[in-house]
Design an enzyme around this catalytic site. Structure first.
Site, PDB file in Angstrom:
ATOM      1  N   HIS A  74      58.150  21.850  44.230  1.00  0.00           N
ATOM      2  CA  HIS A  74      58.843  20.607  44.598  1.00  0.00           C
ATOM      3  C   HIS A  74      57.880  19.415  44.464  1.00  0.00           C
ATOM      4  O   HIS A  74      58.200  18.412  43.817  1.00  0.00           O
ATOM      5  CB  HIS A  74      59.379  20.711  46.034  1.00  0.00           C
ATOM      6  CG  HIS A  74      59.962  19.435  46.552  1.00  0.00           C
ATOM      7  ND1 HIS A  74      61.318  19.212  46.647  1.00  0.00           N
ATOM      8  CD2 HIS A  74      59.374  18.286  46.999  1.00  0.00           C
ATOM      9  CE1 HIS A  74      61.528  17.989  47.124  1.00  0.00           C
ATOM     10  NE2 HIS A  74      60.354  17.407  47.347  1.00  0.00           N
ATOM     11  N   GLU A  75      56.714  19.532  45.052  1.00  0.00           N
ATOM     12  CA  GLU A  75      55.773  18.395  45.026  1.00  0.00           C
ATOM     13  C   GLU A  75      55.316  18.081  43.610  1.00  0.00           C
ATOM     14  O   GLU A  75      55.259  16.923  43.195  1.00  0.00           O
ATOM     15  CB  GLU A  75      54.560  18.669  45.923  1.00  0.00           C
ATOM     16  CG  GLU A  75      54.887  18.814  47.405  1.00  0.00           C
ATOM     17  CD  GLU A  75      55.736  17.681  47.965  1.00  0.00           C
ATOM     18  OE1 GLU A  75      55.602  16.540  47.482  1.00  0.00           O
ATOM     19  OE2 GLU A  75      56.537  17.945  48.875  1.00  0.00           O
ATOM     20  N   HIS A 123      57.620  16.012  41.551  1.00  0.00           N
ATOM     21  CA  HIS A 123      57.565  14.556  41.754  1.00  0.00           C
ATOM     22  C   HIS A 123      56.648  13.916  40.707  1.00  0.00           C
ATOM     23  O   HIS A 123      56.914  12.818  40.220  1.00  0.00           O
ATOM     24  CB  HIS A 123      57.035  14.217  43.150  1.00  0.00           C
ATOM     25  CG  HIS A 123      58.059  14.341  44.231  1.00  0.00           C
ATOM     26  ND1 HIS A 123      59.268  13.703  44.187  1.00  0.00           N
ATOM     27  CD2 HIS A 123      58.052  15.032  45.401  1.00  0.00           C
ATOM     28  CE1 HIS A 123      59.973  13.989  45.287  1.00  0.00           C
ATOM     29  NE2 HIS A 123      59.248  14.811  46.036  1.00  0.00           N
TER      30      HIS A 123
END
Ligand SMILES: *[C@@H]1O[C@H](CO)[C@@H](O)[C@H](O)[C@H]1NC(C)=O
Ligand SMILES: *[C@@H]1O[C@H](CO)[C@@H](O)[C@H](O)[C@H]1NC(C)=O
Ligand SMILES: *[C@@H]1O[C@H](CO)[C@@H](O)[C@H](O)[C@H]1NC(C)=O
Ligand SMILES: *[C@@H]1O[C@H](CO)[C@@H](O)[C@H](O)[C@H]1NC(C)=O
Ligand SMILES: [Zn+2]
Length: 624
Positions: free
Chosen positions: A428-429, A432
Site C-alpha cells: 500500500h505505502e 503511493h
C-alpha cells in the site's frame, strides 16, 4: 518419447522463404540515450577484488521467434533419423549466410516438447568465446533463433606469438591467484570495438585468507600481447532472504527462505550495492534501516564463509522472527528490515515491468543512462517512531529526490507488531510512490485535493489486493488484519464482489471529506474490475514478471498503471474511470470497453456520472 522422435524423421528443406519473424524485447529507448542503454545489455563490470574490475562484453544478440502458422513446412517424411546437429548447423549457415567452416556445434538436447541446438562461431578452426547462437526446434521446424554472431572489422592472426606459460604468469600476476592446471586452450574474443582478439583461456583460482577474497575465474589472456582482456566468473553468489513470501500477508502465514528473488530485467545490477560481506539491506532501489538511522542496515546473518574452490557462495539474511518477544530485540529488527527490503525491491521490479521505469519517474539511485532522474532510491525506515504508532507513511518528493517509507509499530497486540512485516501495508505505502510520481509527470504535486488523495488511497489498496490475490478465485480482501490484530482489518468493509459484503457506491462521496472512505469506494470498484477481468480472461500466477500475458490479472495491472499517466493533475473519480477506458483503448484496442463500463456502472460510475456531483449513474454506453 521414442515415438515422438520417429514421427520427426523428416527433412526440412527451404525454411527461410516464408518465415515471419519478430524480434522480442524491443526496449523503449530514449533516442538521446541509445548508447548507454544498449551498453547496458552488452556490458557488465565484474569486480575480482577491490580495485580490480573487468569490463565484460557480450556482443549484441538478436532473438527471432517464428510463428508456426506462417512457417512453411516443406517437410517430407523420410526413413532416417533427423539429426539435430546437422539441422542446427545447416539452419544457422543459411539463416546467417555464413560458411560451414565458420560454425561449430557446441551441444544439443531434446526435451519433452522441443529440441535445442547450440553453436559457436569459428575462425581458422578456433572457436569464439562470446559469439554463439541457439536454435529451438519443434516438430522439425525452427521456432526460435538467438544469435550473437559477429562480423569483426579486424581479426587477430590465429597463430599465437606469446607462449602459453607467459600467458599463465600474466593471469596469475594480475588476479593474484593460482593457475589450476586445467589445460589452456585458444579462443577468439569479440571486443566492443568490433575487433576479435586471439586469447588463451586460462583458469585461475583465488584463495586469499587475508582479504577473504575467493574466486574461480576463466581468464582470457591476449595470445599476442599478454593482456588479460576479460574473464568468466564461475562462482555464482546466491542471496537468500528469510521473509514472508510476496504472495502471503504476514507472519502467521509463515516465513520462507527465498533465494535470488531479484528480477534482473528490472534491476540489472541486482538489489544490493556491493558483493560478499559488504552486501547489506541497501542498493539501487531501496535502503532499509531502523527508525530513521540511515546507517542502521541489516548485514548478512552468517559471515561469508571461505569456500572450497568449486562451491557457490551464499549470502544469507536469515533472521528468525520471534513473535513472542518484543519488536526491539535485534533479530526482530532484522526480520523487519529484511522483509521490508525484499518487498520494496519486489514491488520496484514488478512495477518496472508494468511501466514504472526510469523515464516514468521511478525510484532508483542509478538510472543506467535510461532517462529520468536518479539519486532517489526509496528509504525504508522500519519501526519508525517519528510519527508515533499505528500507522505507515510514504513521502514522495519529485523525481530525483528519495521517497521515504516509514513503517510504525502497531500496539493493538502485545507485544507490538512491526508494519514492515505485513506485506499489504508495505505494498500500500509503496504504491503511493507509484501514483504520486506517475500522475502529473514526476512532480509529486498531483494527488493533493481531497478526492485525488482518496483515489491515491484506493489505488494503494487495490495494488496490495492485486499482489496478494494468489489464486484464480477472486477472494474478498481485507487490509491490515495482522497489525490491527483484527480479522476485519483497518477499513470499513472487505473489498468484495458482493454488494452485501461491501455496499459502497460512487454516491458515498457525497458529503464526506474522509479520504480513506473515498479510497474505499475506488478500491472496491477496482476490486470488481479485477474480478470481471479475471472472470473473462483467467489468472496468471506469474503475472509479476509477465506484463505481456493475456490473463485478466495482467490486464488489470496494465490498465491501472497505464491509466495513471493519462489522467489530469488532481483527478476526480469520474476522470480516473475515463482514464481506464482510454487506457484499454490504447493498449487493447478497446476490446474490454463494455466489460469495464458495466463494472464501473455497477458502482454508480456509469456514463452519465458527473464529477463533483456525487449521484450514482448505472448506465452503460449504447451498444454495451
Ligand atoms: C553504491 O556503491 C557505489 C560504488 O561504491 C557508490 O558510488 C554508490 O553511492 C553506492 N550507492 C548506495 C545506494 O550506497
Ligand atoms: C545508527 O546505527 C549505527 C549502526 O547500528 C550505530 O552505530 C549508531 O550509533 C546509530 N546512531 C544513532 C544516532 O543511534
Ligand atoms: C551453484 O549454484 C547453481 C545455481 O544455483 C547450482 O545449480 C549448482 O549446483 C551450485 N553448485 C554447487 C557446487 O553448489
Ligand atoms: C446489488 O447487486 C445486485 C445484483 O448485481 C443488484 O440487483 C442490486 O441492485 C445491487 N444493490 C445495490 C444497493 O447496489
Ligand atoms: Zn495510504
Amino acid at each position: 518419447m521414442t515415438h515422438f522422435l520417429r514421427v520427426l524423421n523428416l527433412i526440412v528443406l527451404a525454411l527461410t522463404a516464408t518465415i515471419q519473424a519478430h524480434v522480442l524485447r524491443v526496449r523503449d529507448t530514449n533516442p538521446n540515450q541509445v548508447v548507454d542503454s544498449s551498453k547496458h545489455y552488452t556490458h557488465l563490470t565484474r569486480t575480482v577484488r577491490p580495485g580490480l574490475d573487468f569490463e565484460i562484453y557480450h556482443p549484441p544478440s538478436t532473438f527471432e521467434v517464428f510463428d508456426e502458422k506462417t512457417t512453411q513446412r516443406l517437410a517430407a517424411f523420410v526413413d532416417f533419423d533427423w539429426n539435430l546437429e546437422e539441422e542446427t548447423v545447416s539452419f544457422v549457415q543459411s539463416h546467417l549466410s555464413v560458411g560451414r567452416s565458420e560454425i561449430g556445434f557446441t551441444s544439443g538436447y531434446t526435451s519433452e516438447s522441443s529440441m535445442y541446438g547450440y553453436v559457436k562461431q569459428i575462425h581458422d578452426g578456433i572457436p569464439f568465446i562470446n559469439a554463439v547462437a541457439n536454435v529451438a526446434w519443434k516438430d522439425s521446424t525452427v521456432v526460435s533463433f538467438g544469435s550473437s554472431f559477429v562480423q569483426p572489422n579486424k581479426i587477430a592472426p590465429s597463430k599465437p606469438t606469446l607462449d602459453v606459460n607467459t600467458a599463465i604468469s600474466k593471469a596469475e600476476e594480475i588476479l593474484q591467484g593460482q593457475f589450476d592446471g586445467f589445460t589452456p586452450s585458444l579462443g577468439y574474443l569479440a571486443r566492443p570495438d568490433g575487433s576479435a582478439n586471439l586469447v588463451y583461456i586460462i583458469q585461475i583460482r583465488i584463495e586469499d585468507t587475508v582479504d577473504l577474497a575467493h574466486g574461480w575465474f576463466e581468464t582470457f589472456v591476449d595470445a599476442h600481447t599478454g593482456e588479460v582482456l576479460s574473464l568468466t566468473d564461475f562462482v555464482a553468489e546466491a542471496i537468500v532472504y528469510n521473509v514472508i513470501p510476496f504472495s502471503k500477508v504476514a507472519p502467521p502465514d509463515g516465513f520462507e527462505l527465498v533465494s535470488d528473488p531479484q528480477d534482473l530485467e528490472a534491476s540489472p545490477g541486482g538489489w544490493h550495492n556491493g558483493t560478499g560481506a559488504e552486501v547489506m539491506t541497501k542498493g539501487n532501489n531501496v535502503m532499509a534501516f531502523c527508525n530513521g538511522n540511515l546507517t542502521s542496515l541489516s548485514i548478512p546473518s552468517t559471515p561469508r564463509t571461505p569456500r572450497s574452490s568449486a562451491s557457490n557462495s551464499t549470502v544469507e539474511f536469515n533472521y528468525r522472527y520471534q513473535p513472542l518477544l518484543g519488536p526491539s530485540i535485534s533479530t526482530n529488527i532484522d526480520a523487519g528490515r529484511v522483509n521490508g527490503f525484499y518487498i520494496a525491491n519486489s514491488v520496484h521490479d514488478f512495477f518496472y515491468r508494468y511501466g514504472f521505469t526510469e523515464v516514468a519517474f521511478n525510484f532508483q539511485d542509478d538510472n543506467f543512462g535510461k532517462g529520468g532522474q536518479g539519486g532517489d532510491a526509496v528509504r525504508l525506515s522500519v519501526q519508525d517512531s517519528s510519527r508515533g504508532v499505528n500507522n505507515a507513511f510514504f513521502e514522495t518528493g519529485p523525481d530525483g529526490q528519495p521517497g521515504s517509507c516509514l513503517m510504525s509499530l502497531w500496539n493493538y497486540a502485545n507485544p507490538s507488531r512491526d508494519a514492515s512485516l505485513e506485506n499489504d501495508i508495505l505494498i500500500h505505502e509503496l504504491t503511493h510512490g507509484l501514483t504520486n510520481r506517475m500522475i502529473g509527470g514526476g512532480t509529486a504535486r498531483c494527488l493533493q485535493t481531497t478526492e485525488a488523495r482518496g483515489l491515491g488511497e484506493g489505488w494503494s489498496d487495490a495494488v496490495a489486493s492485486w499482489a496478494l490475490q494468489s489464486t484464480p478465485e477472486v477472494r474478498d480482501f481485507v487490509m491490515g488484519t495482522w497489525v490491527f490484530d483484527n480479522p476485519a482489518g483497518v477499513r470499513t468493509y472487505p473489498y468484495s464482489t458482493s454488494n452485501k459484503t461491501n455496499p459502497l457506491l460512487y454516491s458515498n462521496l457525497q458529503g464526506t471529506s474522509d479520504r480513506y472512505l473515498i479510497g474505499q469506494v475506488w478500491a472496491n470498484t477496482l476490486h470488481n474490475v479485477y474480478a470481471s477481468l479475471v472472470s473473462a480472461y483467467g489468472y496468471d500466477k506469474d503475472a509479476k514478471k509477465n506484463p505481456d500475458g493475456i490473463e485478466g490479472n495482467v490486464k488489470f495491472l496494465r490498465l491501472l498503471i497505464d491509466s495513471l499517466a493519462l489522467q489530469p493533475c488532481n483527478p476526480t473519480m469520474v476522470e480516473a474511470r475515463t482514464a481506464w477506458i482510454l487506457a484499454d483503448k490504447n493498449r487493447y484496442g478497446g476490446v474490454n470497453s463494455c466489460l469495464l463500463w458495466k463494472t464501473f456502472a455497477s458502482k454508480g460510475l456509469g456514463v452519465s456520472a458527473t464529477k463533483a456531483v456525487y449521484v450514482d449513474n448505472f448506465n452503460v454506453p449504447e451498444g454495451c
